[in-house]
Design a protein around this motif. Structure first.
Motif, mmCIF file in Angstrom:
data_model
loop_
_atom_site.group_PDB
_atom_site.id
_atom_site.type_symbol
_atom_site.label_atom_id
_atom_site.label_comp_id
_atom_site.label_asym_id
_atom_site.label_seq_id
_atom_site.Cartn_x
_atom_site.Cartn_y
_atom_site.Cartn_z
ATOM 1 N N PHE A 40 0.824 -1.209 0.000
ATOM 2 C CA PHE A 40 0.000 0.000 0.000
ATOM 3 C C PHE A 40 0.865 1.270 0.000
ATOM 4 O O PHE A 40 0.676 2.168 -0.835
ATOM 5 N N ILE A 41 1.829 1.321 0.933
ATOM 6 C CA ILE A 41 2.712 2.503 1.008
ATOM 7 C C ILE A 41 3.509 2.657 -0.276
ATOM 8 O O ILE A 41 3.624 3.761 -0.834
ATOM 9 N N SER A 42 4.053 1.530 -0.752
ATOM 10 C CA SER A 42 4.885 1.593 -1.955
ATOM 11 C C SER A 42 4.072 2.046 -3.159
ATOM 12 O O SER A 42 4.545 2.856 -3.975
ATOM 13 N N ALA A 43 2.854 1.532 -3.276
ATOM 14 C CA ALA A 43 2.004 1.919 -4.407
ATOM 15 C C ALA A 43 1.713 3.418 -4.375
ATOM 16 O O ALA A 43 1.810 4.115 -5.402
ATOM 17 N N ILE A 44 1.380 3.949 -3.184
ATOM 18 C CA ILE A 44 1.078 5.385 -3.056
ATOM 19 C C ILE A 44 2.302 6.225 -3.390
ATOM 20 O O ILE A 44 2.227 7.209 -4.154
ATOM 21 N N LYS A 45 3.451 5.822 -2.838
ATOM 22 C CA LYS A 45 4.667 6.620 -3.062
ATOM 23 C C LYS A 45 5.128 6.553 -4.509
ATOM 24 O O LYS A 45 5.538 7.569 -5.083
ATOM 25 N N ILE A 46 5.075 5.354 -5.088
ATOM 26 C CA ILE A 46 5.517 5.220 -6.484
ATOM 27 C C ILE A 46 4.597 5.984 -7.421
ATOM 28 O O ILE A 46 5.049 6.761 -8.279
ATOM 29 N N PHE B 142 10.856 8.009 -4.827
ATOM 30 C CA PHE B 142 10.470 7.003 -5.816
ATOM 31 C C PHE B 142 11.246 5.694 -5.606
ATOM 32 O O PHE B 142 10.684 4.597 -5.708
ATOM 33 N N LEU B 143 12.553 5.824 -5.294
ATOM 34 C CA LEU B 143 13.395 4.645 -5.132
ATOM 35 C C LEU B 143 13.153 3.921 -3.809
ATOM 36 O O LEU B 143 13.285 2.697 -3.732
ATOM 37 N N ASN B 144 12.815 4.694 -2.762
ATOM 38 C CA ASN B 144 12.628 4.075 -1.447
ATOM 39 C C ASN B 144 11.575 2.970 -1.456
ATOM 40 O O ASN B 144 11.836 1.854 -0.975
ATOM 41 N N PRO B 145 10.360 3.200 -1.996
ATOM 42 C CA PRO B 145 9.382 2.096 -2.016
ATOM 43 C C PRO B 145 9.799 0.939 -2.925
ATOM 44 O O PRO B 145 9.446 -0.211 -2.661
ATOM 45 N N GLU C 291 12.865 -0.076 -3.285
ATOM 46 C CA GLU C 291 13.793 -0.836 -2.444
ATOM 47 C C GLU C 291 13.033 -1.644 -1.392
ATOM 48 O O GLU C 291 13.384 -2.787 -1.097
ATOM 49 N N VAL C 292 11.971 -1.029 -0.831
ATOM 50 C CA VAL C 292 11.137 -1.746 0.143
ATOM 51 C C VAL C 292 10.510 -2.980 -0.497
ATOM 52 O O VAL C 292 10.497 -4.068 0.099
ATOM 53 N N LEU C 293 10.004 -2.814 -1.723
ATOM 54 C CA LEU C 293 9.387 -3.937 -2.426
ATOM 55 C C LEU C 293 10.410 -5.026 -2.740
ATOM 56 O O LEU C 293 10.104 -6.224 -2.654
ATOM 57 N N ILE C 294 11.616 -4.616 -3.077
ATOM 58 C CA ILE C 294 12.675 -5.587 -3.369
ATOM 59 C C ILE C 294 12.995 -6.406 -2.124
ATOM 60 O O ILE C 294 13.104 -7.630 -2.163
ATOM 61 N N ASN C 295 13.157 -5.710 -0.985
ATOM 62 C CA ASN C 295 13.430 -6.417 0.266
ATOM 63 C C ASN C 295 12.232 -7.244 0.711
ATOM 64 O O ASN C 295 12.380 -8.318 1.306
ATOM 65 N N PHE C 296 11.030 -6.717 0.419
ATOM 66 C CA PHE C 296 9.804 -7.423 0.792
ATOM 67 C C PHE C 296 9.666 -8.743 0.032
ATOM 68 O O PHE C 296 9.081 -9.705 0.534
ATOM 69 N N THR C 297 10.244 -8.798 -1.177
ATOM 70 C CA THR C 297 10.179 -10.025 -1.971
ATOM 71 C C THR C 297 10.716 -11.215 -1.203
ATOM 72 O O THR C 297 10.142 -12.317 -1.221
#
Length: 578
Positions: free
Chosen positions: A141-147, A288-291, A293-299
């Motif tokens: 959710f956070i990543s989608a909003i930020k991206i 833009f990059l922070n979420p 990176e979060v998604l990458i780590n979340f994988t």
């Protein structure tokens, strides 16, 4: 997707927490997105004014920013604390569901599966579920909003630069998707290998007395080393894939910054954007990059959590082989008249254990099963409480098929004393009261007296509150057997099964226990499996069972006079004849 849907149902009891967590996540994302815009506004609209005007408005800006970041603090606190609590509660619910389901599975499941592996699924596999349950929807959710938000704002600054940025981002997501498929397989392999390690540990420690008695520590060392190194190899594979995954994504992140610098310099030279716009653009690149990176780590956590959840589903979606019929009724006050009518049973298609066996046991009578090992005596007894299901024929109690009764009421009506007595870790009192949870102290003492164990218990340091040790290691075989008999006295069932209850005891213990069993059997329908034929002389009927079915039946005296199979066994035990 079906796995994810099944996972999502565990959010239902905590939907209020879930939506508050997402609301806080939305607030945090909005504040993070707002800062570059505030900076852009101040740079172009406020800091260009006179010094006195700037100073007059600066304190208002400071109060506004302070309030904004205090709000962010509250939201972040809620996300970190209550969000994790929600995840932990979901993990706890899954663990409880798994444990409860284990208890519904039939003996045949436990015949085929290792306890260590089952414990691994109950404990280790669910460790990562909590993190996934909390961070999964929140991160997405956070990543989608930020991206999306930063992408829109980047497009407003420079469409051309943003399209270049988008092309690099798409290439990075394709790379991540391919690596993700490999990670999924290797994390599932991790789960299987650690389950084998747990299985080996459980097996060795449970049999530690046998290990030491044979001085086979080196043998167990080699067995464990093999499993441990297999798990290490699996972990190494996962780290190699994770290494290439993270290294590759860091290269793409570098390419994103490089593309911004190069394209930004080009468009500044062309006059398409201003240097100040590039500075704001660079700030949004960070957001833009922070979420991403979060998604990458979340994988990684997603694959770990999902592999654990899939193994969890393997169990909870296993249908119990034996369960209540939809029209099953409670067994109430049975007289105890038992009939086996043309009963057949096999564990698998290739091994027929019982074939068309028929026998009747009158209410209140004692019937003994004797014969060689493997003849089906224990199986006949195990079919009565439906530990296994007959594959042909029927078993009735008081003329009614046992499949028409609820499992709980059927098993409450049957008391079982086995040769291999299991003692739960806890006190003597707790082990006896297992026969009737919530029993009064007086009931427990009476049961112990009936089992000829009360005096011994009172001689212990803490009496009934003395701890028995793991599996009753602080007690002798005879003492454990009498506690098990006390447990059944407390249960007070109308039907009794005694499965070689005295075969592993010395003569003194056997005498005490035989007295207890005779007292316990009084006025109950009793089935006795016995190798020591001296213990069944007074049985109302003795049935000799071999691999070919029922061979002989009658009283002790009748069977001796026939000079058949029973007489042969009796003479072998008492006269030393071959």
């Amino acid at each position: 997707m079906s796995t994810i849907k099944k996972f999502m149902k565990y959010y239902k009891p905590y939907k209020t927490l879930f939506f508050l967590d997402l609301l806080c996540a939305l607030t945090v994302s909005a504040i993070d997105l707002a800062f570059p815009q505030i900076l852009n506004f101040l740079t172009k609209g406020v800091f260009t004014r006179s010094s006195s005007e700037i100073l007059n408005i600066l304190w208002l800006i400071g109060i506004g920013l302070l309030f904004m970041y205090l709000l962010r603090y509250v939201c972040q606190y809620f996300i970190t604390s209550w969000g994790h609590i929600m995840g932990a509660r979901m993990e706890s619910d899954m663990r409880q569901d798994l444990f409860d389901h284990y208890q519904t599975l039939s003996f045949s499941y436990y015949d085929k599966n290792n306890t260590g592996e089952m414990m691994s699924k109950l404990i280790s596999d669910l460790f990562d579920i909590s993190e996934l349950a909390h961070h999964g929807p929140e991160n997405l959710f956070i990543s989608a909003i930020k991206i999306i938000g930063s992408f829109i704002l980047l497009t407003m600054i420079s469409l051309q630069m943003t399209l270049i940025l988008l092309a690099v981002t798409i290439a990075m997501f394709i790379f991540c998707w391919k690596k993700n498929r490999k990670m999924r397989a290797v994390f599932m392999d991790n789960r299987k290998k650690i389950a084998l390690v747990n299985s080996r540990v459980q097996d060795t420690l449970s049999g530690i007395r046998v290990v030491k008695s044979f001085a086979n520590e080196d043998v167990e060392h080699d067995k464990f080393k093999y499993c441990n190194l297999k798990f290490l190899d699996s972990k190494k594979s996962s780290y190699f894939i994770m290494g290439s995954f993270h290294a590759g994504t860091s290269v793409f992140q570098g390419l994103l910054y490089a593309s911004v610098l190069i394209s930004g310099g080009y468009f500044i030279a062309k006059g398409s954007i201003k240097p100040s716009d590039l500075a704001i653009y660079a700030l949004y690149i960070g957001i833009f990059l922070n979420p991403i990176e979060v998604l990458i780590n979340f994988t990684e956590s997603f694959q770990k959590g999902m592999s654990g959840f899939k193994r969890f589903l393997e169990i909870v979606e296993t249908e119990p082989e034996i369960k209540d019929d939809k029209n099953a009724k409670p067994l109430i006050n049975p007289r105890g008249h038992i009939s086996y009518n043309n009963v057949s049973f096999h564990y698998d298609e290739s091994s027929e254990v019982l074939d068309n066996v028929s026998l009747t046991i009158d209410a209140g009578k004692t019937v003994a099963f004797v014969g060689p090992s493997g003849g089906g005596k224990t199986t006949l007894c195990s079919l009565l409480p439906r530990f296994y299901e007959v594959t042909g024929g029927e078993i009735t109690i008081d003329g009614i098929d046992i499949r028409n009764f609820t499992l709980q009421s059927l098993r409450k009506a049957i008391g079982i004393v086995q040769q291999d007595v299991y003692m739960f870790s806890g006190s003597v009192r707790e082990n006896i009261s297992y026969g009737k949870p919530g029993a009064s102290n007086e009931e427990i003492i009476n049961a112990a007296k009936n089992a000829n164990i009360h005096d011994f218990i009172m001689s212990l340091e803490n009496g009934y509150d003395t701890h028995v040790g793991e599996r009753g290691t602080r007690l002798s075989g005879g003492q454990k057997q009498r506690i098990a008999i006390a447990r059944v006295f407390l249960k007070n069932p109308p039907i009794l099964i005694l499965d070689e209850a005295t075969s592993a005891l010395d003569n003194e213990s056997e005498r005490h226990i035989q007295e207890s069993l005779e007292r316990l059997s009084k006025n109950r329908t009793t089935i006795v499996i016995a190798h020591r034929l001296s213990t069944i002389r007074n049985a109302d009927e003795i049935i000799v069972i071999s691999e070919n079915g029922i061979q002989e039946r009658g009283t002790h005296e009748t069977l001796l006079s026939k000079n058949g199979l029973y007489a042969k066994y009796y003479n072998m035990q008492f006269e030393g004849l071959n």
